[in-house]
Scaffold this motif. Structure first.
Motif, mmCIF file in Angstrom:
data_model
loop_
_atom_site.group_PDB
_atom_site.id
_atom_site.type_symbol
_atom_site.label_atom_id
_atom_site.label_comp_id
_atom_site.label_asym_id
_atom_site.label_seq_id
_atom_site.Cartn_x
_atom_site.Cartn_y
_atom_site.Cartn_z
ATOM 1 N N GLY A 100 0.514 -1.142 0.352
ATOM 2 C CA GLY A 100 -0.214 -0.657 0.103
ATOM 3 C C GLY A 100 -0.080 1.375 0.313
ATOM 4 N N CYS A 101 1.936 1.539 -1.199
ATOM 5 C CA CYS A 101 2.801 2.258 -0.653
ATOM 6 C C CYS A 101 2.417 3.632 -1.526
ATOM 7 C CB CYS A 101 4.017 1.866 -2.066
ATOM 8 S SG CYS A 101 3.261 1.521 -3.652
ATOM 9 N N GLY A 102 0.901 4.069 -1.853
ATOM 10 C CA GLY A 102 0.295 5.075 -1.828
ATOM 11 C C GLY A 102 1.213 5.857 -2.976
ATOM 12 N N SER A 103 2.072 6.869 -3.113
ATOM 13 C CA SER A 103 2.681 7.917 -4.242
ATOM 14 C C SER A 103 3.856 7.650 -3.988
ATOM 15 C CB SER A 103 2.478 8.830 -4.260
ATOM 16 O OG SER A 103 2.605 9.530 -2.808
ATOM 17 N N GLY A 104 4.374 6.841 -2.974
ATOM 18 C CA GLY A 104 5.661 6.169 -2.492
ATOM 19 C C GLY A 104 6.673 6.919 -1.587
ATOM 20 N N THR A 105 6.468 7.618 -0.843
ATOM 21 C CA THR A 105 7.058 8.611 0.069
ATOM 22 C C THR A 105 8.155 7.902 1.042
ATOM 23 O OG1 THR A 105 4.818 8.576 1.312
ATOM 24 C CG2 THR A 105 5.720 10.500 0.062
ATOM 25 N N PHE A 106 7.690 6.800 1.679
ATOM 26 C CA PHE A 106 8.458 5.875 2.054
ATOM 27 C C PHE A 106 9.419 4.894 1.380
ATOM 28 C CE2 PHE A 106 5.206 5.993 4.940
ATOM 29 C CZ PHE A 106 5.731 6.313 5.818
ATOM 30 N N GLY B 292 20.055 -0.081 2.482
ATOM 31 C CA GLY B 292 21.354 -0.170 2.080
ATOM 32 C C GLY B 292 20.957 -0.141 0.609
ATOM 33 N N PRO B 293 22.667 -0.573 -0.293
ATOM 34 C CA PRO B 293 22.514 -0.821 -2.056
ATOM 35 C C PRO B 293 22.315 -2.526 -1.680
ATOM 36 C CG PRO B 293 25.008 -0.121 -0.924
ATOM 37 C CD PRO B 293 23.477 0.508 -0.044
ATOM 38 N N GLN B 294 22.491 -2.868 -1.169
ATOM 39 C CA GLN B 294 22.653 -4.324 -0.819
ATOM 40 C C GLN B 294 21.295 -4.734 -0.539
ATOM 41 O OE1 GLN B 294 25.515 -6.138 -1.972
ATOM 42 N NE2 GLN B 294 26.452 -4.087 -2.001
ATOM 43 N N GLY B 295 20.380 -4.369 -0.089
ATOM 44 C CA GLY B 295 18.898 -4.225 0.012
ATOM 45 C C GLY B 295 18.299 -4.557 -1.300
ATOM 46 N N ARG B 296 17.221 -5.170 -1.473
ATOM 47 C CA ARG B 296 15.899 -4.946 -2.582
ATOM 48 C C ARG B 296 14.530 -4.424 -1.968
ATOM 49 N NH1 ARG B 296 15.362 -9.905 -5.120
ATOM 50 N NH2 ARG B 296 13.539 -8.663 -6.780
ATOM 51 N N VAL B 297 13.783 -3.224 -2.382
ATOM 52 C CA VAL B 297 12.944 -2.609 -1.989
ATOM 53 C C VAL B 297 11.656 -2.933 -3.233
ATOM 54 C CG1 VAL B 297 11.557 -0.465 -1.867
ATOM 55 C CG2 VAL B 297 14.149 -0.970 -0.886
ATOM 56 N N SER B 298 10.266 -3.705 -2.626
ATOM 57 C CA SER B 298 9.356 -4.156 -3.587
ATOM 58 C C SER B 298 8.197 -3.365 -3.159
ATOM 59 C CB SER B 298 8.647 -5.119 -3.903
ATOM 60 O OG SER B 298 9.803 -6.037 -3.768
ATOM 61 N N ALA B 299 7.527 -2.543 -3.967
ATOM 62 C CA ALA B 299 6.495 -1.813 -3.693
ATOM 63 C C ALA B 299 4.901 -2.120 -4.427
ATOM 64 C CB ALA B 299 6.561 -0.319 -3.881
ATOM 65 N N VAL B 300 3.160 -2.075 -3.552
ATOM 66 C CA VAL B 300 2.771 -2.503 -4.206
ATOM 67 C C VAL B 300 1.416 -1.353 -3.883
ATOM 68 C CG1 VAL B 300 2.263 -3.630 -2.502
ATOM 69 C CG2 VAL B 300 0.571 -4.485 -4.945
ATOM 70 N N ASP B 301 0.421 -1.623 -4.590
ATOM 71 C CA ASP B 301 -0.634 -0.201 -4.628
ATOM 72 C C ASP B 301 -1.884 -0.514 -5.449
ATOM 73 O OD1 ASP B 301 -1.282 2.485 -2.740
ATOM 74 O OD2 ASP B 301 -2.284 2.785 -4.431
ATOM 75 N N LEU B 302 -3.234 -0.435 -5.006
ATOM 76 C CA LEU B 302 -4.182 -0.770 -5.604
ATOM 77 C C LEU B 302 -4.583 0.529 -7.248
ATOM 78 C CD1 LEU B 302 -6.777 -2.656 -5.123
ATOM 79 C CD2 LEU B 302 -8.381 -1.191 -4.641
ATOM 80 N N ALA B 303 -4.390 1.642 -6.674
ATOM 81 C CA ALA B 303 -4.606 2.086 -7.755
ATOM 82 C C ALA B 303 -2.996 2.519 -8.727
ATOM 83 C CB ALA B 303 -4.415 3.804 -6.827
ATOM 84 N N GLU C 268 -2.639 5.003 -11.180
ATOM 85 C CA GLU C 268 -2.359 5.800 -10.740
ATOM 86 C C GLU C 268 -0.353 5.914 -9.837
ATOM 87 O OE1 GLU C 268 -6.125 7.106 -8.978
ATOM 88 O OE2 GLU C 268 -4.919 5.260 -10.664
ATOM 89 N N ASN C 269 -1.333 5.802 -8.427
ATOM 90 C CA ASN C 269 -0.211 5.790 -7.436
ATOM 91 C C ASN C 269 0.786 5.162 -7.436
ATOM 92 O OD1 ASN C 269 -1.596 7.147 -6.170
ATOM 93 N ND2 ASN C 269 -2.621 5.752 -4.539
ATOM 94 N N ALA C 270 0.573 3.552 -8.164
ATOM 95 C CA ALA C 270 1.851 3.065 -8.300
ATOM 96 C C ALA C 270 2.904 3.569 -9.267
ATOM 97 C CB ALA C 270 1.549 1.348 -8.659
ATOM 98 N N ARG D 95 4.791 -2.126 -8.565
ATOM 99 C CA ARG D 95 3.822 -2.978 -9.178
ATOM 100 C C ARG D 95 2.368 -2.176 -8.460
ATOM 101 N NH1 ARG D 95 5.277 -9.632 -9.008
ATOM 102 N NH2 ARG D 95 6.950 -9.452 -8.735
ATOM 103 N N THR D 96 1.096 -2.465 -8.993
ATOM 104 C CA THR D 96 -0.253 -2.429 -9.435
ATOM 105 C C THR D 96 -1.016 -3.143 -8.624
ATOM 106 O OG1 THR D 96 -0.464 -0.422 -11.343
ATOM 107 C CG2 THR D 96 -2.328 -2.164 -9.900
ATOM 108 N N GLY D 97 -0.996 -3.702 -7.692
ATOM 109 C CA GLY D 97 -1.704 -5.320 -7.010
ATOM 110 C C GLY D 97 -3.091 -4.745 -5.340
ATOM 111 N N ASP D 98 -2.798 -5.644 -4.857
ATOM 112 C CA ASP D 98 -3.867 -5.499 -3.713
ATOM 113 C C ASP D 98 -3.516 -6.058 -2.483
ATOM 114 O OD1 ASP D 98 -6.216 -6.141 -2.187
ATOM 115 O OD2 ASP D 98 -8.008 -6.533 -3.702
#
Length: 289
Positions: free
Chosen positions: A55-61, A70-81, A83-85, A108-111
């Motif tokens: 539920g990342c919204g506009s990606g503020t976090f 850090g550079p050795q990690g990974r971040v994924s994000a998903v939002d229902l809308a 346009e927000n994704a 990604r867009t997702g629920d």
């Protein structure tokens, strides 16, 4: 399920959920950035982890999550809308350094009720300002999904607004909370915003262990920063419209409809507004099915 009252709260994304468009989400983050950083610190995200912003919204976090893994990690994000994704994806590309200086970010867009990831994909799930849109039947489904996609020993962290701690002064310090109690007499968004202090119970019922919870009181007082004046002007106007539509006294709520009204509490030299944010964190047990 989208409750009928979501759209009435204004600032709706294509999903019909109130307070979920990029402009209002970004305005809230700008007003409370320091407290939001503290909230994320409570999640206990480690460097090198793969973290999902559910539920990342506009990606503020996303920049803050990238900073923590850090550079050795990974971040994924998903939002229902969608346009927000899309906005969150652009933010990740624009605000994170290229090359080896930042982790890869996938949006990604997702629920959150049906996450598009295999079991045990992540070291942690971070979910901010999202479960307020889930009714009492959907919240356990979302938490089950968070638990499913996190490895045993990983972390599920949920942050949301506690409307019971909203206070606007000068004037009746209970005006906002009394409205939410009035609106929460029927199932819907207001009820879900008053459920937040029980998040620790919902996480425990979802089978998470070592559950801990902390409430952060976010306070703004005169002179308000431009960011705080902007966001809370929009937010109190939306609440005032809801209050008037529900038949509450016009003399009490009409001054809140426009931030420039001379009787708006935020224009007072003694202006004060607060909100509560709850962070509940649990661990996926090693015996996850």
């Amino acid at each position: 399920m989208l409750t009928d009252d979501h759209a009435a709260w204004g600032h709706t994304a294509s999903t019909g959920l109130g307070f979920s468009t990029g402009n209002i989400v970004d305005a809230h983050f700008a007003a409370c950035a320091g407290a939001y950083r503290t909230a994320l610190d409570l999640a206990g995200v480690h460097r090198g982890w793969h973290v999902l912003d559910a539920g990342c919204g506009s990606g503020t976090f996303l920049p803050l999550l990238a900073e923590r893994v850090g550079p050795q990690g990974r971040v994924s994000a998903v939002d229902l809308a969608p346009e927000n994704a899309a906005l969150a994806g652009r933010r990740a590309r624009q605000e994170l350094p290229g090359g080896s200086g930042a982790p890869p970010v996938d949006v990604r867009t997702g629920d959150v009720l049906d996450l598009p990831y295999p079991d045990g994909t992540f070291d942690a799930v971070w979910c901010a300002n999202t479960v307020q849109y889930l009714d009492d039947g959907e919240l356990p489904r979302a938490l089950a999904e968070f638990r499913r996609v996190v490895r045993p020993g990983g972390v599920v962290a949920v942050k949301d607004l506690d409307a019971a701690l909203l206070t606007l002064r000068p004037g009746d310090p209970f005006q906002l909370t009394d409205f939410f109690r009035h609106a929460a007499r029927v199932p819907g968004y207001a009820h879900q915003l008053l459920r937040t202090r029980d998040l620790h119970l919902w996480l425990r019922r979802a089978g998470l262990t070592g559950v801990r919870q902390q409430t952060l009181l976010i306070e703004h007082y005169a002179p308000l920063t431009p960011a705080a004046a902007h966001f809370y002007g929009l937010a109190t106007a939306s609440v005032a419209r809801q209050a008037l539509d529900s038949g509450l006294p016009e003399r009490t709520w009409a001054p809140l409809l426009t931030p420039d009204h001379p009787g708006h509490p935020l224009r007072s030299p003694d202006a004060y507004i607060s909100e509560g944010n709850v962070v509940a964190v649990g661990t996926v047990p090693p015996d996850r099915p």
